[in-house]
Write a protein that holds these residues in place. Structure first.
Motif, short mmCIF file in Angstrom:
data_model
loop_
_atom_site.label_atom_id
_atom_site.label_comp_id
_atom_site.label_asym_id
_atom_site.label_seq_id
_atom_site.Cartn_x
_atom_site.Cartn_y
_atom_site.Cartn_z
N VAL A 196 0.84 -1.21 0.00
CA VAL A 196 0.00 0.00 0.00
C VAL A 196 0.87 1.25 0.00
CG1 VAL A 196 -1.62 1.35 1.40
CG2 VAL A 196 -2.01 -1.09 1.04
N THR A 246 1.01 3.95 -3.05
CA THR A 246 0.73 5.35 -2.75
C THR A 246 1.88 6.24 -3.20
OG1 THR A 246 -0.61 4.68 -0.86
CG2 THR A 246 0.13 6.97 -0.91
N ARG A 247 3.11 5.82 -2.90
CA ARG A 247 4.27 6.60 -3.31
C ARG A 247 4.35 6.73 -4.83
NH1 ARG A 247 10.64 5.56 -2.01
NH2 ARG A 247 11.35 7.47 -3.00
N ALA A 301 1.85 6.54 -6.94
CA ALA A 301 0.74 7.40 -7.39
C ALA A 301 1.07 8.87 -7.17
CB ALA A 301 -0.54 7.03 -6.66
N ILE A 302 1.68 9.19 -6.04
CA ILE A 302 2.06 10.58 -5.77
C ILE A 302 3.13 11.04 -6.76
CG2 ILE A 302 3.20 12.08 -4.08
CD1 ILE A 302 1.74 10.44 -1.90
#
Length: 70
Positions: free
Chosen positions: A52, A56-57, A59-60
Motif C-alpha cells: 500500500v 501510494t508513493r 501514485a504521488i
C-alpha cells in the motif's frame, strides 16, 4: 500501526479422516484450534502495508510528474 484479528472459526461438523495407520476415523473439533494465527498474520500484514505504501508513493510521484509537464 495496529491491527485487530478475529479468532479463526473451527468447523464443528464431524469430518471423515484417516489415522496414522490409514484406518478410517471421524474428526470433530470443539473450540478454537489455531493459536498461531497471529504469528502467521504479522508478516502478511507487514507485506500488505508495504504494498500500500509503495502504490501510494508511485501514485504521488506519477501525479507530480504529470503536474510538472503542464
Amino acid at each position: 500501526m495496529s491491527i485487530a484479528l478475529k479468532p479463526t472459526s473451527s468447523i464443528r461438523i464431524p469430518r471423515r479422516s484417516v489415522d496414522r495407520k490409514g484406518e478410517p476415523t471421524t474428526v470433530q473439533t470443539t473450540g478454537r484450534h489455531d493459536p498461531c494465527v497471529g504469528i502467521r498474520a504479522t508478516p502478511i500484514a507487514e507485506a500488505m502495508l508495504a504494498c500500500v505504501l509503495m502504490i501510494t508513493r508511485c501514485a504521488i510521484a506519477r501525479s507530480a510528474a504529470t503536474s510538472s509537464r503542464r
